[in-house]
Scaffold this motif. Structure first.
Motif, PDB file in Angstrom:
ATOM      1  N   LEU A   1       0.829  -1.206   0.000  1.00 42.70           N
ATOM      2  CA  LEU A   1       0.000   0.000   0.000  1.00 42.70           C
ATOM      3  C   LEU A   1       0.864   1.256   0.000  1.00 42.70           C
ATOM      4  O   LEU A   1       0.554   2.236  -0.684  1.00 42.70           O
ATOM      5  N   THR A   2       1.946   1.235   0.746  1.00 46.17           N
ATOM      6  CA  THR A   2       2.859   2.374   0.787  1.00 46.17           C
ATOM      7  C   THR A   2       3.488   2.601  -0.579  1.00 46.17           C
ATOM      8  O   THR A   2       3.580   3.750  -1.045  1.00 46.17           O
ATOM      9  N   ALA A   3       3.890   1.530  -1.242  1.00 48.79           N
ATOM     10  CA  ALA A   3       4.473   1.654  -2.581  1.00 48.79           C
ATOM     11  C   ALA A   3       3.440   2.224  -3.557  1.00 48.79           C
ATOM     12  O   ALA A   3       3.769   3.087  -4.386  1.00 48.79           O
ATOM     13  N   ALA A   4       2.198   1.780  -3.451  1.00 51.09           N
ATOM     14  CA  ALA A   4       1.135   2.299  -4.319  1.00 51.09           C
ATOM     15  C   ALA A   4       0.902   3.782  -4.049  1.00 51.09           C
ATOM     16  O   ALA A   4       0.664   4.570  -4.976  1.00 51.09           O
ATOM     17  N   TRP A   5       0.974   4.168  -2.789  1.00 50.31           N
ATOM     18  CA  TRP A   5       0.810   5.574  -2.410  1.00 50.31           C
ATOM     19  C   TRP A   5       1.917   6.427  -3.017  1.00 50.31           C
ATOM     20  O   TRP A   5       1.658   7.496  -3.579  1.00 50.31           O
ATOM     21  N   ARG A   6       3.148   5.959  -2.920  1.00 49.35           N
ATOM     22  CA  ARG A   6       4.286   6.710  -3.478  1.00 49.35           C
ATOM     23  C   ARG A   6       4.121   6.863  -4.990  1.00 49.35           C
ATOM     24  O   ARG A   6       4.378   7.923  -5.544  1.00 49.35           O
ATOM     25  N   THR A   7       3.670   5.796  -5.651  1.00 46.77           N
ATOM     26  CA  THR A   7       3.437   5.846  -7.095  1.00 46.77           C
ATOM     27  C   THR A   7       2.335   6.845  -7.422  1.00 46.77           C
ATOM     28  O   THR A   7       2.464   7.637  -8.369  1.00 46.77           O
TER      29      THR A   7
END
Length: 72
Positions: free
Chosen positions: A32-38
């Protein structure tokens, strides 16, 4: 993924979303954090909001990611 990014993601969420997300396994939190950064990098509409209010842009991106995750 560094813990500080996960913490930043959690802090960007509304209190209600934060509680739901905190219950997820660590691996899911990192996804989820990676998706947020993207989302922060790729969404052009957030660029304008980021210029006006970086915290608001971070919150909007985080909430979008959580809504998509909860929807399925």
């Amino acid at each position: 993924m560094p813990t500080d990014q996960v913490t930043q993601f959690l802090e960007a969420l509304s209190p209600e979303s934060r509680e739901q997300v905190r219950q997820q396994p660590r691996e899911q939190l990192e996804k989820l954090t990676a998706a947020w950064r993207t989302e922060l990098v790729e969404d052009i509409d957030l660029d304008s909001l980021d210029e006006l209010s970086p915290p608001a842009a971070a919150e909007e991106a985080a909430e979008r990611v959580v809504r998509a995750f909860l929807a399925g």
